[in-house]
Scaffold this motif. Structure first.
Motif, PDB file in Angstrom:
ATOM      1  N   GLY A 169      -0.302  31.004 -33.208  1.00 22.89           N
ATOM      2  CA  GLY A 169      -0.976  31.503 -33.085  1.00 22.89           C
ATOM      3  C   GLY A 169      -1.671  31.866 -31.715  1.00 22.89           C
ATOM      4  N   LYS A 170      -1.967  30.536 -30.699  1.00 27.68           N
ATOM      5  CA  LYS A 170      -2.243  30.621 -29.355  1.00 27.68           C
ATOM      6  C   LYS A 170      -1.010  30.754 -28.370  1.00 27.68           C
ATOM      7  CE  LYS A 170      -6.104  29.979 -30.599  1.00 27.68           C
ATOM      8  NZ  LYS A 170      -7.543  30.307 -30.274  1.00 27.68           N
ATOM      9  N   ILE A 171       0.652  30.046 -29.334  1.00 26.43           N
ATOM     10  CA  ILE A 171       1.654  30.783 -28.202  1.00 26.43           C
ATOM     11  C   ILE A 171       1.770  31.889 -28.428  1.00 26.43           C
ATOM     12  CG2 ILE A 171       4.139  29.324 -28.387  1.00 26.43           C
ATOM     13  CD1 ILE A 171       2.063  28.109 -27.362  1.00 26.43           C
ATOM     14  N   GLY A 172       1.868  32.513 -29.353  1.00 23.41           N
ATOM     15  CA  GLY A 172       2.225  33.861 -29.691  1.00 23.41           C
ATOM     16  C   GLY A 172       1.012  35.286 -28.551  1.00 23.41           C
ATOM     17  N   ARG A 173      -0.115  34.491 -28.825  1.00 24.94           N
ATOM     18  CA  ARG A 173      -0.811  35.104 -27.504  1.00 24.94           C
ATOM     19  C   ARG A 173      -0.354  35.033 -26.160  1.00 24.94           C
ATOM     20  NH1 ARG A 173      -5.529  37.817 -29.613  1.00 24.94           N
ATOM     21  NH2 ARG A 173      -5.677  36.983 -32.031  1.00 24.94           N
ATOM     22  N   LYS A 174      -0.431  33.695 -25.927  1.00 23.89           N
ATOM     23  CA  LYS A 174       0.796  33.993 -24.715  1.00 23.89           C
ATOM     24  C   LYS A 174       2.072  34.562 -24.191  1.00 23.89           C
ATOM     25  CE  LYS A 174       2.927  31.737 -20.632  1.00 23.89           C
ATOM     26  NZ  LYS A 174       4.254  31.937 -20.552  1.00 23.89           N
ATOM     27  N   ILE A 175       2.841  34.148 -25.167  1.00 21.21           N
ATOM     28  CA  ILE A 175       4.365  35.511 -25.095  1.00 21.21           C
ATOM     29  C   ILE A 175       3.594  37.115 -25.386  1.00 21.21           C
ATOM     30  CG2 ILE A 175       6.171  35.337 -26.790  1.00 21.21           C
ATOM     31  CD1 ILE A 175       6.375  33.532 -27.526  1.00 21.21           C
ATOM     32  N   GLU A 176       2.833  37.019 -26.371  1.00 20.41           N
ATOM     33  CA  GLU A 176       3.242  38.449 -25.798  1.00 20.41           C
ATOM     34  C   GLU A 176       2.079  38.764 -24.451  1.00 20.41           C
ATOM     35  OE1 GLU A 176      -0.969  41.261 -26.465  1.00 20.41           O
ATOM     36  OE2 GLU A 176      -0.931  39.151 -26.279  1.00 20.41           O
TER      37      GLU A 176
END
Length: 453
Positions: free
Chosen positions: A103-110
């Protein structure tokens, strides 16, 4: 040459089809020699840190090689770019979803996507099931991030997504047919796999299973996806990816560099700007409802059947024919049914509303399925072991169902349920039948739902 997002690649850029499995790839490089510029006390720490860097470098090299040689990985990447570009052009967006470190990686991708003018939003899977699912619109594309590809929180979300929303799974799986996140969409063409494996298990590399190489690989693939999308989406002269990026960064060092290059005035922090307060004359505002103080409220009535005439609502009943029976994916023995098998069976049959047969005579109600999933994060655990560990019942034998005729008044059925609440054989499933037989069964419902109704 830019890759075209089509179902197959032109022969000029198609790599030779690799064998069923990639050739062995060198594992993490050996520990580098100790640096000569540090003290003795610092050597071990520096060696450890350099080993981590070498490990993650090897993981990225492995990822690069996969996308250079595997046509299926190339097609998945091109297809993902196509789907997201189409969503953004159709006034949709990319929805990124993950839990934990993913999820942390997802927030950076977003954040990277938005900075490049690719409309994106982050959705937490647990919050999605409690109302945030309204964030997902019919024209969107969703990116699910999970190294294992079987996070229960993400799998539970799948049956609730709009049918028009494509699902992209960024996971360690290299074959779509083995990825649980694509279990509902893989055959329909609405599911796309973005493989992001690592060259060796993190516990083998570093002695701890903390997400390190796996998150680095996921982050790198997310960046690659973002740049590829931006180049395909922003093709207007003067409004390319670099121009869009600069326009979204008026502050900080990036904004300062852009201002110097273009001669644009620098953005001044609001705290440095003096403000002036203007006194405005007071005015008396008459609110529209102040004139209604003398009005008489008009009563309204709702028509409702007398309590003694109300029956069990049939729209809440689930037909037994709609309920699937779970089976073990690793063997033919019912005792080998895993939590993952139970979860996949539930989501692959949305009409059953999460009801699952454990055997022809034993039925698991939805509340018990959800409760079991909330207590166990290891989806590979056998259901029997999970039940034994919890010490709580799971399946309910049909002899323990409350069998009632469809003509029974609702109040009478509710009374039977309430009377059983303090008894050992508390009622949890109601079977509504025309003649109190299995063949005449109209459907089942949970006792809690009947009392709520």
């Amino acid at each position: 040459m830019e890759l075209q997002a089509i179902d197959t690649f032109p022969p000029s850029i198609m790599a030779p089809k690799p064998p069923d499995s990639l050739p062995p790839w060198p594992l993490t490089p050996p520990d580098p020699p100790p640096p000569t510029t540090t003290t003795t006390n610092d050597v071990s720490s520096v060696i450890t840190a350099m080993h981590v860097i070498s490990t993650e470098r090897a993981a990225l090299t492995h990822l690069e090689r996969l996308y250079q040689t595997d046509p299926r990985a190339q097609q998945g990447l091109a297809r993902s770019v196509d789907l997201i570009v189409r969503s953004v052009r159709d006034a949709g967006k990319l929805v990124v979803c993950g839990v934990g470190k993913s999820g942390k990686i997802g927030r950076k991708i977003e954040a990277t996507m938005n900075s490049l003018g690719i409309h994106s939003a982050f959705l937490h899977p647990t919050e999605a099931l409690h109302g945030d699912l309204g964030l997902v619109r019919p024209n969107d594309t969703i990116l699910l991030i999970s190294f294992s590809g079987r996070s229960p929180e993400l799998i539970s979300l799948l049956p609730h997504l709009p049918a028009t929303v494509p699902v992209i799974a960024l996971t360690s799986h290299t074959d779509p047919s083995t990825c649980p996140l694509l279990s509902l969409h893989g055959q329909s063409g609405m599911g796309v796999l973005l493989p992001s494996p690592i060259h060796e298990d993190e516990e083998v590399s570093l002695g701890v299973s903390a997400p390190t190489s796996s998150t680095t690989v996921a982050l790198c693939l997310g960046d690659a996806l973002a740049i590829a999308i931006a180049r395909k989406l922003h093709t207007t002269p003067g409004r390319g990816p670099a121009d869009i990026f600069r326009s979204h960064h008026p502050g900080g060092a990036i904004g300062a560099a852009a201002a110097v290059a273009t001669g644009t005035p620098l953005t001044t922090p609001s705290s440095c700007v003096s403000s002036t307060t203007f006194d405005s004359p007071s005015s008396s505002i008459s609110l529209p409802w102040e004139d209604l103080s003398g009005s008489t409220s008009i009563p309204y009535f709702t028509l409702q059947s007398p309590p003694e005439h109300r029956r069990i609502p049939r729209d809440k009943l689930i037909s037994l024919n709609q309920i699937p029976t779970v089976s073990a994916s690793v063997s033919d023995s019912p005792s080998d049914v895993r939590l993952l098998d139970l979860l996949l069976t539930a989501i692959q049959h949305p009409d059953a509303k999460s009801w699952v047969f454990l055997s022809p005579s034993q039925l698991i109600p939805p509340r018990r399925v959800r409760s079991l999933l909330s207590r166990h994060t290891d989806v590979d655990i056998r259901v029997l072991d999970a039940v034994a560990k919890d010490g709580q019942p799971l399946a309910v034998h049909q002899d323990s169902w409350l069998w009632v005729k469809d003509s029974i008044p609702l109040a009478a059925a509710q009374k039977l349920i309430l009377e059983s609440q303090n008894k050992p054989d508390r009622i949890s499933i109601i079977a509504v039948s025309k003649d109190l037989t299995l063949s005449g069964c109209i459907g089942v419902m949970e006792a809690e739902d009947l009392c709520d109704g």
